[in-house]
Design a protein around this motif. Structure first.
Motif, short mmCIF file in Angstrom:
data_model
loop_
_atom_site.label_atom_id
_atom_site.label_comp_id
_atom_site.label_asym_id
_atom_site.label_seq_id
_atom_site.Cartn_x
_atom_site.Cartn_y
_atom_site.Cartn_z
N ALA A 1 -1.78 -13.24 -2.79
CA ALA A 1 -1.41 -11.87 -3.13
C ALA A 1 -1.86 -10.93 -2.02
O ALA A 1 -1.12 -10.05 -1.58
N ALA A 2 -3.08 -11.14 -1.54
CA ALA A 2 -3.62 -10.27 -0.49
C ALA A 2 -2.82 -10.42 0.80
O ALA A 2 -2.59 -9.45 1.51
N SER B 1 1.47 -9.19 -0.11
CA SER B 1 1.96 -8.01 -0.82
C SER B 1 1.46 -6.71 -0.22
O SER B 1 0.47 -6.68 0.50
N THR B 2 2.18 -5.64 -0.53
CA THR B 2 1.72 -4.30 -0.15
C THR B 2 1.19 -3.57 -1.38
O THR B 2 0.39 -2.67 -1.27
N GLN B 3 1.70 -3.97 -2.55
CA GLN B 3 1.21 -3.37 -3.80
C GLN B 3 0.79 -4.50 -4.73
O GLN B 3 1.46 -5.53 -4.80
N THR B 4 -0.32 -4.30 -5.42
CA THR B 4 -0.78 -5.31 -6.35
C THR B 4 -1.03 -4.68 -7.72
O THR B 4 -1.60 -3.59 -7.80
N THR C 1 -2.45 -2.98 -2.03
CA THR C 1 -3.13 -4.27 -2.01
C THR C 1 -4.49 -4.18 -1.32
O THR C 1 -5.49 -4.72 -1.80
N GLU C 2 -4.51 -3.47 -0.20
CA GLU C 2 -5.76 -3.35 0.55
C GLU C 2 -6.86 -2.71 -0.31
O GLU C 2 -8.01 -3.17 -0.31
N THR D 1 5.55 -6.63 -4.21
CA THR D 1 4.58 -6.30 -5.25
C THR D 1 4.05 -7.61 -5.83
O THR D 1 4.83 -8.47 -6.23
N ALA D 2 2.74 -7.76 -5.84
CA ALA D 2 2.13 -8.97 -6.41
C ALA D 2 1.61 -8.65 -7.80
O ALA D 2 1.00 -7.60 -8.01
#
Lengths: 270, 232
Positions: free
Chosen positions: A228-229, A232-235, A249-250, A51-52
């Motif tokens: 971060a992009a 991570s998978t979640q931002t 993230t996407e 997680t970012a």
């Protein structure tokens, strides 16, 4: 040959359907000497994902990160409310054992900060004080596995007795990551872990984060949107003490919902 | 075009320049389609020649857009709305370049047709051309205004163009059956009609890309849904 053909695991693109959260924050508020820095932050940190936390300086992302291992406790005048659930317990409860908590929640800082001791002792310190090894052989094993996981073993195995401070910046940061994971935490917090590193050392840490994801849940604070992009998978986007938006993230980097998120990540803020 | 400005002003300027180039390409492509049909109607070979030569400018602009896009992706590392704007510009430029090629092909065929006696449903072709040019015009206006709602409405009009094309094709078949001496000319017109219909498809693509740029959602491309309609 097999190694070169090994498929790269890409981060999942959907946050929905992620595993049960490792951490679940509800209405977390933090103030420093009466000045509120965090407002009702509610955020789930999914297990074995990265997680970012992004946002401009002073947005509260580091404050939130430091709630997760109670680092804010040491700051005079800091008051925290709300809950952060981990294994069904509220880790913000004053009665919680902070030493125990910090074994479960490791942290890596912006500037590599190895102890002024040997490489071996840097890693062995944590497992020793937490009583994780029964004898010297076990401790040696933990040191080796930790350095291996941090991608540093090959570079340092012949000089374990040399001071950790003699390593390069990137190596020192990987040493700190090895130290953090040596006590087998569930969560590893990283506060801008690459901001003092060159691009090659940064790429090594990012590759490492991707590998560590299999065993640990990672929360990373970064000022680099690209980082971060990438990792991570979640931002979660923080702004002025609030979580403005959290998502895959996407999604956040291609089509964020909130205009403030869009403004920040495209460089239109200010 | 950018809703508000970047902290880095040159970034905003580059995005604006991209929009300007697309608008310029669009204007040229739209004029090329209209002029090619006019050249056919008026049997004006000079005009047809100008359309053929003018296509080079559209091609050059497309190459310029592509090069700017690659540079911006590398140097600006765009995110969110900027990323979508830049990706959409690249795709829209491709659609406009194709539209220009179709206009050029119509112009080339009109040069051949001008050498034989007038035949076939010229006015029906002019009508189809007008519909297509209007669609292109409106989608480009929507692009400049960043209006996804208009784009979506324009996209829906593609069905009318397909229907007009099908009807024109049938009409041409009738001509050919009635008088086999018209087969050569009418075959060129079949291709001209198809070219116009394809320009309509590219206008539809532009509308879909604009919707993506503005809303971040992909409209389902109806051209790939099998069995939805009878395409020629």
């Amino acid at each position: 040959m097999l190694d070169t053909l090994k498929a790269t695991t890409l981060p999942s693109t959907e946050v929905t359907g992620l595993p049960t959260p490792m951490l679940s924050a509800h209405d977390v508020c933090v103030s420093y000497s009466g000045k509120q820095a965090l407002f009702d932050v509610s955020l789930d940190i999914p297990q074995n994902e990265v997680t970012a936390l992004i946002g401009p300086s002073g947005c509260g992302k580091s404050t939130f990160l430091r709630c997760i291992n109670r680092m804010n406790d040491v700051i005079d005048g800091c008051v925290t409310s709300g809950t952060i659930l981990m294994d069904g317990r509220n880790i913000l409860e004053p009665s919680e054992d902070v030493v125990q908590l910090r074994q479960k929640v490791g942290m890596v800082f912006q500037k590599p900060n190895p102890f002024p001791k040997s490489i071996f002792e840097n890693i062995a310190y944590g497992p020793r004080i937490h009583g994780l090894a029964n004898d010297k052989t076990e401790l040696d094993g933990i040191v080796e596995v930790s350095l291996e996981r941090a991608g540093l073993w090959k570079e340092v195995k012949d000089r374990l007795n040399q001071p950790g401070t003699g390593l390069s910046g990137g190596q020192q940061q990987r040493l700190c990551i090895a130290r953090a994971i040596a006590v087998s935490p569930d969560v590893v917090l990283m506060d801008e872990p690459c901001s003092a590193l060159d691009p090659i050392a940064t790429a090594r840490i990012e590759e490492l984060i991707d590998e560590l994801r299999e065993k640990f849940t990672i929360v990373i604070v970064t000022h680099s949107m690209q980082q971060a992009a990438r990792v991570s998978t979640q931002t979660a986007f923080f702004h002025m003490g609030y979580v403005v938006e959290v998502g895959a993230t996407e999604k956040i980097f291609t089509n964020p919902e909130d205009p403030r998120t869009n403004g920040y990540i495209t460089g239109r803020f200010g | 075009m950018a809703a508000d400005s970047h902290i880095v002003k040159s970034y905003t300027a580059e995005l604006d320049q991209l929009t300007t180039m697309i608008a310029e390409m669009g204007g040229l492509a739209e004029a090329a389609v209209a002029d090619a049909t006019l050249a056919l109607r008026r049997r004006d070979s000079d005009l047809a020649q100008r359309v053929i030569e003018g296509d080079r400018k559209i091609d050059a602009l497309e190459a310029q857009v592509a090069s700017n896009v690659v540079r911006m992706l590398a140097l600006r590392q765009p995110m969110a709305t900027d990323l979508r704007t830049i990706v959409a510009a690249l795709k829209i430029a491709g659609d406009l370049e194709r539209a220009g090629d179709y206009a050029k092909n119509i112009a080339k065929r009109s040069l051949i047709l001008n050498q034989s006696p007038v035949t076939g449903p010229i006015s029906a072709i002019a009508n189809l051309s007008q519909m297509v040019a209007a669609m292109l015009h409106e989608v480009l206006d929507a692009y400049v205004a960043g209006d996804a709602d208009v784009a979506e409405r324009v996209r829906d009009r593609d069905e009318d163009i397909d229907a007009a094309h099908t009807s024109l094709f049938r009409e041409l078949l009738t001509y050919m059956m009635e008088d086999p001496r018209t087969i050569t000319a009418c075959t060129h017109m079949v291709f001209i009609a198809k070219n116009l219909e394809r320009v309509g498809d590219h206008a539809t693509n532009i509308a879909e890309n604009l919707v993506y740029q503005v809303r971040g959602e992909h409209l389902i491309d109806r051209h790939v849904v099998p069995g939805e309609r009878n395409e020629l």
